[in-house]
Design an enzyme around this catalytic site. Structure first.
Site, PDB file in Angstrom:
ATOM      1  CD1 TRP A 127      -2.509   1.801   0.441  1.00  0.00           C
ATOM      2  CD2 TRP A 127      -1.959   1.923   2.620  1.00  0.00           C
ATOM      3  NE1 TRP A 127      -3.164   2.882   0.993  1.00  0.00           N
ATOM      4  CE2 TRP A 127      -2.848   2.980   2.322  1.00  0.00           C
ATOM      5  CE3 TRP A 127      -1.490   1.798   3.934  1.00  0.00           C
ATOM      6  CZ2 TRP A 127      -3.265   3.900   3.275  1.00  0.00           C
ATOM      7  CZ3 TRP A 127      -1.911   2.720   4.877  1.00  0.00           C
ATOM      8  CH2 TRP A 127      -2.790   3.753   4.552  1.00  0.00           C
ATOM      9  CG  ASP A 208      -2.801  -3.125   7.001  1.00  0.00           C
ATOM     10  OD1 ASP A 208      -3.957  -3.065   7.487  1.00  0.00           O
ATOM     11  OD2 ASP A 208      -2.280  -2.182   6.375  1.00  0.00           O
ATOM     12  CE  LYS A 243     -10.121   0.931   2.593  1.00  0.00           C
ATOM     13  NZ  LYS A 243      -9.601   1.887   1.671  1.00  0.00           N
TER      14      LYS A 243
END
Ligand code: LMR
Length: 394
Positions: A127, A208, A243
């Site tokens: 990311w 993560d 999300k």
């Protein structure tokens, strides 16, 4: 004083939001920032979130501070969502954090306090904000190979070979599911082999998880975390509800640390709360209160699971639709990685020049690496998208 600072370019991902907004072309497509979109290109508040928010408006009696660790109920529900029913009470500390990014920052501070000479190994690529976020906290970063940009597969053997050279107490940052940006996740066998290396080299997994429920399902997507939990003595898990609850701007996340034993758990607990106090004092409450309400109420929880499944299935169907169109229109190009990936992202696999061309000539926005957010694809724009991709390739 501030004139001594240099002008910085806008963030590679967030900068695209404004660029896209300012584009006046009707046919423009936003495949940039990782937010979910419906068939109509909207990111509405989930129905179940609206219901829980209404309950909060009706019933919340106070907005008084809730404490550095946030809501105990939220923390225990998130722990169950990620780790399942394994009893970790004696060894696990979970705190509520301001989004996934906030939890990553607290994790970085904890790493610096506990083992400042440890390096954090990150996948190449990862990311776009992982490295800036961790290194600006002062953590030292090293890359491990992950993605083969030519063949669009995971370089698993090279990843393991690299991690075999990591020093004891180094930390390995992993994506639990829906790897951002590649969309390619480790298989169950690969998680098992990786766990062996982690134990053999005395490494600490730092997982993560920002997309639980977007790959195969809530339980399926945490296979790697649950597997490692059974074998490793310490682990860090940074999670986000941005999300899967669509709570992006409400900043809802959590940080869980698995300690060696009960005594270290007490120490970690005291340190982590102190870190929070010295950065943002207490986390924001609203979004976490909404998540707590949903996870504690069977009816709301089931509704959430259904809404999440709908998002997941839409992403899958858009991947297939784009892939099939590209295959039919330009069979000489191999886009099969689009359907091998899961979650919101994958690389389109075009050059940075071609990314720029897609933006300039067709109003199609994506990160320079050619990472696309599948949620930006709809049955209405997919044909235009496929034609534009083929146009820049030829
Ligand atoms: C993304 O990767 O696009 C999202 O996680 C949003 C962000 O903050 O970068």
């Amino acid at each position: 004083m501030f004139e001594s600072l240099e002008l910085l370019s806008t963030d590679a991902i967030l900068g695209l939001i404004a660029e896209y907004k300012n584009d006046t072309r009707l046919e423009k497509i936003d495949l940039g920032v990782g937010v979910y979109r419906t068939m109509d290109g909207k990111t509405p508040v989930l129905n179940v979130v609206k219901k829980a928010e209404q309950m909060l408006v009706n019933d919340q009696e106070s907005k008084v501070y809730i404490g550095t660790a946030g809501s105990a109920n939220f923390n225990s529900e998130i722990q169950k969502l990620i780790f399942g029913e394994i009893d970790l009470n004696d060894r696990m500390v979970t705190i509520q954090a301001p989004g996934g990014s906030g939890s990553l920052r607290v994790a970085a501070e904890m790493i610096l306090r506990a083992s400042p000479s440890s390096s954090v190994w990150v996948s190449e690529p990862t990311w776009a904000n992982h490295m800036p976020l961790l290194s600006s906290a002062g953590v030292s970063i090293k890359p491990y190979p992950y993605y083969d940009f030519e063949k669009h597969v995971i370089k698993f053997d090279e990843m393991l070979d690299t991690l075999r050279n990591a020093s004891a107490s180094d930390i390995v940052l992993l994506h639990a599911c829906c790897h951002n940006p590649t969309g390619l996740d480790l298989s169950k066998d690969q998680w098992q082999l990786l766990t062996d290396i982690v134990i053999e080299r005395d490494l600490i997994p730092f997982v993560d998880i920002a997309y639980q429920g977007f790959a195969d399902g809530l339980d399926e997507d945490v296979y790697g975390i649950r597997h490692m939990t059974k074998f490793v003595s310490e682990m860090i898990v940074s999670s986000s509800c941005s999300k899967n609850f669509g709570l992006y701007r409400d900043r809802v996340g959590a940080l869980s640390i698995l300690a060696k034993d009960k005594d270290s758990k007490r120490i970690i607990d005291s340190q982590i709360n102190n870190v929070v106090r010295t950065i943002y004092s207490v986390p924001p409450d609203h979004g976490a209160a909404v998540v707590s309400l949903i996870l504690n109420n069977e009816k709301l929880r089931n509704e959430w699971i259904l809404e999440l499944a709908e998002m997941r299935e839409r992403l899958k169907s858009m991947r297939i639709m784009l892939y099939e169109l590209l295959l039919a229109k330009a069979p000489k190009y191999d886009f099969s990685h689009l359907v091998r990936a899961t979650g919101m992202f994958c690389f389109l696999g075009v050059t940075e020049e071609q990314v720029k061309e897609l933006k300039k000539d067709f109003g199609i926005y994506m990160v320079n690496s050619s990472r696309i957010n599948i949620a930006g694809i709809t049955p209405r724009n997919v044909n235009y998208l496929a034609n534009s991709i083929i146009d820049v390739l030829q």
